[in-house]
Design a protein around this motif. Structure first.
Motif, short mmCIF file in Angstrom:
data_model
loop_
_atom_site.label_atom_id
_atom_site.label_comp_id
_atom_site.label_asym_id
_atom_site.label_seq_id
_atom_site.Cartn_x
_atom_site.Cartn_y
_atom_site.Cartn_z
N HIS A 83 0.98 -1.35 0.23
CA HIS A 83 -0.12 0.48 0.09
C HIS A 83 1.30 1.49 0.10
CE1 HIS A 83 -3.94 -1.42 0.45
NE2 HIS A 83 -3.65 -2.19 1.25
N GLU A 131 1.44 2.29 -3.65
CA GLU A 131 0.80 2.73 -4.95
C GLU A 131 1.25 4.31 -5.07
OE1 GLU A 131 -2.88 0.03 -3.76
OE2 GLU A 131 -2.85 1.46 -2.42
N ASP A 135 -0.61 6.58 -6.50
CA ASP A 135 -1.68 7.54 -6.45
C ASP A 135 -2.11 7.74 -4.85
OD1 ASP A 135 -2.30 5.21 -5.22
OD2 ASP A 135 -4.58 5.44 -6.00
N ARG A 136 -1.35 6.72 -3.89
CA ARG A 136 -1.64 6.90 -2.44
C ARG A 136 -0.48 8.13 -1.97
NH1 ARG A 136 -3.87 2.60 1.78
NH2 ARG A 136 -2.68 3.84 3.21
N TYR A 145 8.18 2.80 -8.13
CA TYR A 145 6.10 3.14 -7.30
C TYR A 145 5.25 1.65 -7.97
CZ TYR A 145 7.22 7.20 -4.26
OH TYR A 145 7.87 7.55 -3.54
N GLN A 146 4.19 1.90 -7.51
CA GLN A 146 2.69 1.00 -8.77
C GLN A 146 1.75 2.45 -9.30
OE1 GLN A 146 1.37 -2.24 -6.53
NE2 GLN A 146 1.75 -1.21 -4.65
N CYS A 197 -1.15 -1.16 -13.21
CA CYS A 197 -1.63 -1.35 -11.93
C CYS A 197 -3.09 -0.39 -12.04
CB CYS A 197 -0.48 -0.31 -10.54
SG CYS A 197 0.54 -1.86 -11.15
N GLN A 210 -6.09 2.89 -9.54
CA GLN A 210 -4.45 2.28 -9.28
C GLN A 210 -5.33 1.65 -8.65
OE1 GLN A 210 -1.12 4.98 -9.60
NE2 GLN A 210 -0.17 3.90 -7.49
N ARG A 211 -3.98 -0.08 -8.55
CA ARG A 211 -4.55 -1.06 -7.47
C ARG A 211 -3.48 -1.81 -7.52
NH1 ARG A 211 -8.46 -2.68 -5.51
NH2 ARG A 211 -7.34 -2.65 -3.19
N MET A 212 -2.87 -2.70 -6.81
CA MET A 212 -1.97 -3.18 -6.22
C MET A 212 -1.04 -4.37 -6.84
SD MET A 212 -0.87 -4.95 -2.22
CE MET A 212 -1.69 -3.39 -1.81
N LYS A 264 -10.00 -0.81 -0.97
CA LYS A 264 -9.61 0.49 -1.66
C LYS A 264 -10.83 1.53 -2.91
CE LYS A 264 -5.74 3.02 -4.27
NZ LYS A 264 -3.98 3.02 -4.89
#
Length: 524
Positions: free
Chosen positions: A291, A294, A296-297, A364-365, A382, A394-396, A492
């Motif tokens: 997490h 990611e 975006d996070r 990063y993802q 992703c 955007q996912r892991m 998410k």
């Protein structure tokens, strides 16, 4: 043996619907448009004490159109399988993009400034036009995940019979009061097409079998449980019949391990060296690395719901995430991985890349929008939506700690510890919204004394900050200790979406980690 795409899926008017939707989006001036048709079937069976307690079998079918128009996103979805309906959905997506552009303009969004990763620049927090990183065209591609027997081709009575038989083995053992069994099976079909010319058709299958033995002391009322360590996987029914996991061996050892745990003393709080088994470490990777990387996070886009990340973009290339033996990859190609794909929901091919190398944050993802916005040449694939009614976010990826070539066995890692604990199996966990301060427990904890296992303890949890914990990692095991763990329920986004993701890792040795006695902490 390679499998084929389900004939009933490819018989649907996938291309005709896509052509109608994309043509309408082009005619309305969309700068980009993509069409995604999904059919997701998931089924679950639950048994209590070898008797079926519940079952379900649902299918979610529909399509979505996503556009960039006037520099803003637009999205709409539908279920009616006609060309007119698909064109109408595309028109709704364009209308939504026009509305979004007005809202952005009214909010006083600024244009993107110079690309600087300095904290002062913070250009990524400003508004600006939606632009997508370039991606090669992948025309008429098909991809099917790696499995031998589609679980939906196996009669339900056979699934229930196997779970009941396994439950019966646990119930027949001394000290086992109850046994719970469950199985989740998913078949996910996707067709994707965009205005650049990419068209992909895919099929993924995944399984999550689980058995839990419960022991209850009739005199004290004290109880505990122990669950199988077998992870959810991107495999077929063969996983339950001996491919990829030794179910007979695991079911045979659970009752005695549970009985030992019921008698075990509470842990003495303090500082310990830890050898952590992959069956536990995968979850710490998921929460503190998966997490946190990611992008975006890390940029704040998930702050309102899922939180942010201590691994902010200005720290790329400089953040000391852990020790020099730490090498973590993001991967969308691992065989049997839950997040493994041929192409993501933006038409990007599956890839593998470094997130942490020699202990330093190096990647990063990404999805296509974030990649473009942050100056990367391309996405690493992703983007994912769990339903045709949801927009891709955007996912892991499969985020994994790499083993050491020629590295030690788990037994050798234990042999290097004078006073410590060997932790096996995931259980409860807690981590803050920046993925920095955390606490994890395990299903089993064995004392290590002078390099030897010396019985189980209870009421334990390990506590640390992310960088302190990974900085204390002295050694990782060799490839023979590597296991691909994972979860099927990673949450998410708003509206909330769920994704399945795997995390591979070897056994690993950590020095000087704080151990709490959870019973004492709770005042018991």
């Amino acid at each position: 043996m390679p499998q084929d795409i389900d004939e009933s899926f490819v018989a649907l008017p996938l291309r005709a619907l896509a052509d109608a939707a994309l043509a309408r989006a082009r005619a309305l001036g969309a700068e980009h448009a993509d069409f995604r048709f999904e059919r997701v079937r998931d089924a679950a069976w639950r048994l209590r004490d070898a008797r079926l307690s519940s079952s379900s079998d649902t299918t979610d079918t529909g399509y979505a159109v996503r556009v960039v128009h006037g520099g803003a996103w637009g999205f709409a979805s539908g279920v009616e399988l006609t060309m007119d309906a698909a064109a109408r959905v595309a028109g709704q997506a364009v209308a939504m993009a026009k509305l979004s552009a007005k809202v952005t303009a009214a909010a006083g969004s600024e244009e993107q400034g110079p690309r600087s990763a300095s904290p002062e620049g913070r250009w990524w927090e400003t508004g600006g036009r939606v632009e997508l990183a370039a991606e090669p065209v992948h025309a008429d591609r098909t991809w099917v995940s790696s499995y031998e027997i589609n679980p939906f081709h196996v009669p339900d009575k056979d699934k229930i019979a196997l779970l009941a038989e396994w439950s019966g083995r646990l119930l027949a053992a001394e000290g086992v009061s109850h046994a719970d069994a469950s199985l989740l099976a998913v078949q996910e079909n996707k067709f994707y097409a965009d205005t650049a010319g990419t068209t992909t058709t895919q099929q993924r299958v995944r399984l999550h079998p689980e058995l839990t033995a419960v022991a209850v002391d009739p005199e004290s009322g004290e109880f505990d449980s122990m669950r199988t360590l077998a992870p959810p996987v991107g495999r077929g029914w063969e996983y339950l019949t001996g491919t990829g996991w030794d179910w007979d061996a695991e079911l045979a050892e659970i009752p005695s391990l549970l009985a030992e745990k019921m008698r075990a003393p509470g842990v003495q709080a303090g500082t310990y060296d830890l050898v952590i088994d992959p069956s536990n470490l995968w979850l710490t990777i998921h929460e503190s690395i998966g997490h946190a990387t990611e992008l975006d996070r890390a940029l704040g886009y998930e702050a309102a719901y899922a939180g942010t990340s201590f691994a902010t973009f200005d720290k790329l290339g400089s953040l000391k995430y852990g020790s020099e033996v730490m090498h973590v990859t993001g991967d969308r190609t691992a065989e049997h991985g839950l997040a493994t794909i041929g192409y993501d929901d933006e038409g990007v091919a599956g890839q593998s890349w470094d997130l942490v190398r020699d202990g330093t944050l190096v990647g990063y993802q990404l999805d296509r929008r974030i990649a473009k916005r942050c100056g990367f040449e391309r996405s690493n694939g992703c983007a994912y939506a769990d339903s045709p009614s949801h927009v891709p976010v955007q996912r892991m990826a499969n985020v994994s700690l790499r083993p050491a070539a020629g590295g030690p066995s788990t037994r050798e890692l234990i042999g290097a510890v004078e006073r410590g604990l060997y932790l096996v199996g995931d259980r409860s966990w807690s981590i803050d919204q920046q993925r920095y301060n955390f606490q994890f427990t395990a299903q089993r904890a064995f004392r290590i004394e002078n390099g030897q296992l010396a019985g189980q303890v209870r009421d334990f949890a390990y506590q640390a900050t992310t960088t302190d914990f990974w900085g204390s990692m002295e050694a990782v095991g060799g490839p023979q200790t590597y296991v691909l763990g994972g979860a099927v329920n990673c949450g998410k986004a708003q509206p909330a979406q769920v994704a399945a993701v795997s995390h591979g890792c070897p056994s690993a040795l950590f020095r000087g980690v704080t151990i709490l006695n959870t019973a004492q902490e709770a005042g018991r």
